[in-house]
Write a protein that holds these residues in place. Structure first.
Motif, PDB file in Angstrom:
ATOM      1  N   MET A   1       0.822  -1.210   0.000  1.00  0.00           N
ATOM      2  CA  MET A   1       0.000   0.000   0.000  1.00  0.00           C
ATOM      3  C   MET A   1       0.854   1.257   0.000  1.00  0.00           C
ATOM      4  O   MET A   1       2.043   1.220   0.267  1.00  0.00           O
ATOM      5  N   ARG A   2       0.169   2.362  -0.315  1.00  0.00           N
ATOM      6  CA  ARG A   2       0.825   3.667  -0.344  1.00  0.00           C
ATOM      7  C   ARG A   2      -0.179   4.700   0.133  1.00  0.00           C
ATOM      8  O   ARG A   2      -1.350   4.667  -0.233  1.00  0.00           O
ATOM      9  N   GLY A   3       0.320   5.651   0.925  1.00  0.00           N
ATOM     10  CA  GLY A   3      -0.498   6.771   1.367  1.00  0.00           C
ATOM     11  C   GLY A   3       0.247   8.064   1.150  1.00  0.00           C
ATOM     12  O   GLY A   3       1.407   8.189   1.550  1.00  0.00           O
ATOM     13  N   ASP A   4      -0.385   9.011   0.484  1.00  0.00           N
ATOM     14  CA  ASP A   4       0.223  10.309   0.220  1.00  0.00           C
ATOM     15  C   ASP A   4      -0.451  11.363   1.077  1.00  0.00           C
ATOM     16  O   ASP A   4      -1.691  11.468   1.077  1.00  0.00           O
ATOM     17  N   GLY A   5       0.366  12.147   1.793  1.00  0.00           N
ATOM     18  CA  GLY A   5      -0.160  13.180   2.676  1.00  0.00           C
ATOM     19  C   GLY A   5      -0.797  12.582   3.916  1.00  0.00           C
ATOM     20  O   GLY A   5      -0.955  11.362   4.046  1.00  0.00           O
ATOM     21  N   ARG A   6      -1.151  13.445   4.829  1.00  0.00           N
ATOM     22  CA  ARG A   6      -1.740  12.982   6.088  1.00  0.00           C
ATOM     23  C   ARG A   6      -3.051  12.236   5.850  1.00  0.00           C
ATOM     24  O   ARG A   6      -3.336  11.241   6.519  1.00  0.00           O
ATOM     25  N   ASP A   7      -3.857  12.708   4.888  1.00  0.00           N
ATOM     26  CA  ASP A   7      -5.133  12.033   4.607  1.00  0.00           C
ATOM     27  C   ASP A   7      -4.910  10.611   4.118  1.00  0.00           C
ATOM     28  O   ASP A   7      -5.609   9.684   4.534  1.00  0.00           O
ATOM     29  N   GLY A   8      -3.942  10.440   3.221  1.00  0.00           N
ATOM     30  CA  GLY A   8      -3.655   9.114   2.696  1.00  0.00           C
ATOM     31  C   GLY A   8      -3.122   8.169   3.758  1.00  0.00           C
ATOM     32  O   GLY A   8      -3.513   6.997   3.811  1.00  0.00           O
ATOM     33  N   VAL A   9      -2.247   8.662   4.620  1.00  0.00           N
ATOM     34  CA  VAL A   9      -1.706   7.836   5.706  1.00  0.00           C
ATOM     35  C   VAL A   9      -2.816   7.472   6.687  1.00  0.00           C
ATOM     36  O   VAL A   9      -2.927   6.320   7.120  1.00  0.00           O
ATOM     37  N   ASP A  10      -3.664   8.422   7.018  1.00  0.00           N
ATOM     38  CA  ASP A  10      -4.777   8.174   7.930  1.00  0.00           C
ATOM     39  C   ASP A  10      -5.694   7.094   7.369  1.00  0.00           C
ATOM     40  O   ASP A  10      -6.133   6.193   8.096  1.00  0.00           O
ATOM     41  N   ALA A  11      -5.988   7.152   6.079  1.00  0.00           N
ATOM     42  CA  ALA A  11      -6.849   6.151   5.446  1.00  0.00           C
ATOM     43  C   ALA A  11      -6.215   4.765   5.493  1.00  0.00           C
ATOM     44  O   ALA A  11      -6.909   3.769   5.738  1.00  0.00           O
ATOM     45  N   LEU A  12      -4.900   4.683   5.291  1.00  0.00           N
ATOM     46  CA  LEU A  12      -4.210   3.393   5.376  1.00  0.00           C
ATOM     47  C   LEU A  12      -4.319   2.793   6.766  1.00  0.00           C
ATOM     48  O   LEU A  12      -4.593   1.608   6.931  1.00  0.00           O
ATOM     49  N   ILE A  13      -4.083   3.627   7.767  1.00  0.00           N
ATOM     50  CA  ILE A  13      -4.140   3.147   9.145  1.00  0.00           C
ATOM     51  C   ILE A  13      -5.548   2.646   9.475  1.00  0.00           C
ATOM     52  O   ILE A  13      -5.712   1.570  10.052  1.00  0.00           O
ATOM     53  N   ALA A  14      -6.565   3.406   9.091  1.00  0.00           N
ATOM     54  CA  ALA A  14      -7.951   2.984   9.333  1.00  0.00           C
ATOM     55  C   ALA A  14      -8.232   1.650   8.638  1.00  0.00           C
ATOM     56  O   ALA A  14      -8.899   0.776   9.208  1.00  0.00           O
ATOM     57  N   GLY A  15      -7.703   1.471   7.432  1.00  0.00           N
ATOM     58  CA  GLY A  15      -7.900   0.220   6.710  1.00  0.00           C
ATOM     59  C   GLY A  15      -7.242  -0.963   7.398  1.00  0.00           C
ATOM     60  O   GLY A  15      -7.828  -2.050   7.491  1.00  0.00           O
ATOM     61  N   VAL A  16      -6.027  -0.786   7.890  1.00  0.00           N
ATOM     62  CA  VAL A  16      -5.333  -1.860   8.602  1.00  0.00           C
ATOM     63  C   VAL A  16      -6.094  -2.203   9.890  1.00  0.00           C
ATOM     64  O   VAL A  16      -6.265  -3.382  10.228  1.00  0.00           O
ATOM     65  N   GLN A  17      -6.569  -1.196  10.592  1.00  0.00           N
ATOM     66  CA  GLN A  17      -7.324  -1.442  11.826  1.00  0.00           C
ATOM     67  C   GLN A  17      -8.624  -2.196  11.542  1.00  0.00           C
ATOM     68  O   GLN A  17      -9.028  -3.047  12.333  1.00  0.00           O
ATOM     69  N   THR A  18      -9.259  -1.899  10.430  1.00  0.00           N
ATOM     70  CA  THR A  18     -10.490  -2.611  10.057  1.00  0.00           C
ATOM     71  C   THR A  18     -10.183  -4.063   9.705  1.00  0.00           C
ATOM     72  O   THR A  18     -10.924  -4.966  10.092  1.00  0.00           O
ATOM     73  N   ARG A  19      -9.098  -4.279   8.987  1.00  0.00           N
ATOM     74  CA  ARG A  19      -8.738  -5.637   8.566  1.00  0.00           C
ATOM     75  C   ARG A  19      -8.271  -6.501   9.733  1.00  0.00           C
ATOM     76  O   ARG A  19      -8.488  -7.714   9.743  1.00  0.00           O
ATOM     77  N   PHE A  20      -7.605  -5.882  10.711  1.00  0.00           N
ATOM     78  CA  PHE A  20      -7.072  -6.623  11.868  1.00  0.00           C
ATOM     79  C   PHE A  20      -7.592  -5.994  13.162  1.00  0.00           C
ATOM     80  O   PHE A  20      -6.825  -5.406  13.924  1.00  0.00           O
ATOM     81  N   PRO A  21      -8.885  -6.125  13.446  1.00  0.00           N
ATOM     82  CA  PRO A  21      -9.470  -5.394  14.585  1.00  0.00           C
ATOM     83  C   PRO A  21      -8.939  -5.809  15.955  1.00  0.00           C
ATOM     84  O   PRO A  21      -8.978  -5.006  16.887  1.00  0.00           O
ATOM     85  N   ASP A  22      -8.436  -7.010  16.089  1.00  0.00           N
ATOM     86  CA  ASP A  22      -7.946  -7.480  17.388  1.00  0.00           C
ATOM     87  C   ASP A  22      -6.428  -7.436  17.507  1.00  0.00           C
ATOM     88  O   ASP A  22      -5.870  -7.922  18.484  1.00  0.00           O
ATOM     89  N   PHE A  23      -5.760  -6.862  16.516  1.00  0.00           N
ATOM     90  CA  PHE A  23      -4.303  -6.790  16.515  1.00  0.00           C
ATOM     91  C   PHE A  23      -3.839  -5.393  16.902  1.00  0.00           C
ATOM     92  O   PHE A  23      -4.531  -4.413  16.671  1.00  0.00           O
ATOM     93  N   ARG A  24      -2.649  -5.336  17.486  1.00  0.00           N
ATOM     94  CA  ARG A  24      -2.010  -4.062  17.830  1.00  0.00           C
ATOM     95  C   ARG A  24      -0.552  -4.112  17.390  1.00  0.00           C
ATOM     96  O   ARG A  24       0.053  -5.170  17.352  1.00  0.00           O
ATOM     97  N   PHE A  25      -0.035  -2.952  17.063  1.00  0.00           N
ATOM     98  CA  PHE A  25       1.381  -2.835  16.724  1.00  0.00           C
ATOM     99  C   PHE A  25       2.208  -2.718  17.988  1.00  0.00           C
ATOM    100  O   PHE A  25       1.742  -2.183  18.990  1.00  0.00           O
ATOM    101  N   ARG A  26       3.426  -3.229  17.927  1.00  0.00           N
ATOM    102  CA  ARG A  26       4.385  -3.030  19.010  1.00  0.00           C
ATOM    103  C   ARG A  26       5.790  -2.917  18.428  1.00  0.00           C
ATOM    104  O   ARG A  26       6.080  -3.496  17.377  1.00  0.00           O
ATOM    105  N   LEU A  27       6.593  -2.150  19.087  1.00  0.00           N
ATOM    106  CA  LEU A  27       7.979  -1.961  18.692  1.00  0.00           C
ATOM    107  C   LEU A  27       8.767  -3.196  19.093  1.00  0.00           C
ATOM    108  O   LEU A  27       8.595  -3.735  20.181  1.00  0.00           O
TER     109      LEU A  27
END
Length: 121
Positions: free
Chosen positions: A42-68
């Motif tokens: 995937m690719r996101g351009d600008g803050r709107d594009g990045v925000d949309a990507l994050i929302a999409g990942v959260q929808t696809r993996f609702p029970d998952f969280r990122f960790r460092l």
């Protein structure tokens, strides 16, 4: 001098933020207006594009969280860190490495690499 681990932790916090207004505030504070995120899927351009990507990942993996995973490292306005995505309390089935370019201490560009992705994810 930029605290590389702080940048990485703020980045992870952004990807885990489920409230759209809070996520948008994090983007506006920590990302440049012309920021770009790109990885093999995937690719996101600008803050709107990045925000949309994050929302999409959260929808696809609702029970998952990122960790460092580990510590961020880098030099100048460049850093890299590894992350995992998975359910709390379990090993992350999805792992990656991100390379970040900063401008004036804010994220300007992310180049993401997927190190481990199970079939069907």
């Amino acid at each position: 001098m930029t605290d590389l681990n702080a940048v990485a932790n703020t980045y992870i916090t952004l990807w885990n933020e489920r409230a759209p207004q809070k996520r948008r505030a994090l983007l506006e504070t920590n990302w440049t207006e012309d920021a770009v995120y790109v990885d093999p899927l995937m690719r996101g351009d600008g803050r709107d594009g990045v925000d949309a990507l994050i929302a999409g990942v959260q929808t696809r993996f609702p029970d998952f969280r990122f960790r460092l995973i580990g510590q961020a490292n880098g030099y100048g306005d460049n850093l890299r860190f590894c992350w995992g995505l998975g359910p709390d309390g379990a090993d992350c089935p999805i792992k990656g490495t991100d390379f970040v370019e900063l401008r004036d201490g804010r994220i300007r560009r992310i180049m993401g690499f997927l190190d481990q992705v199970p079939e069907g994810a």
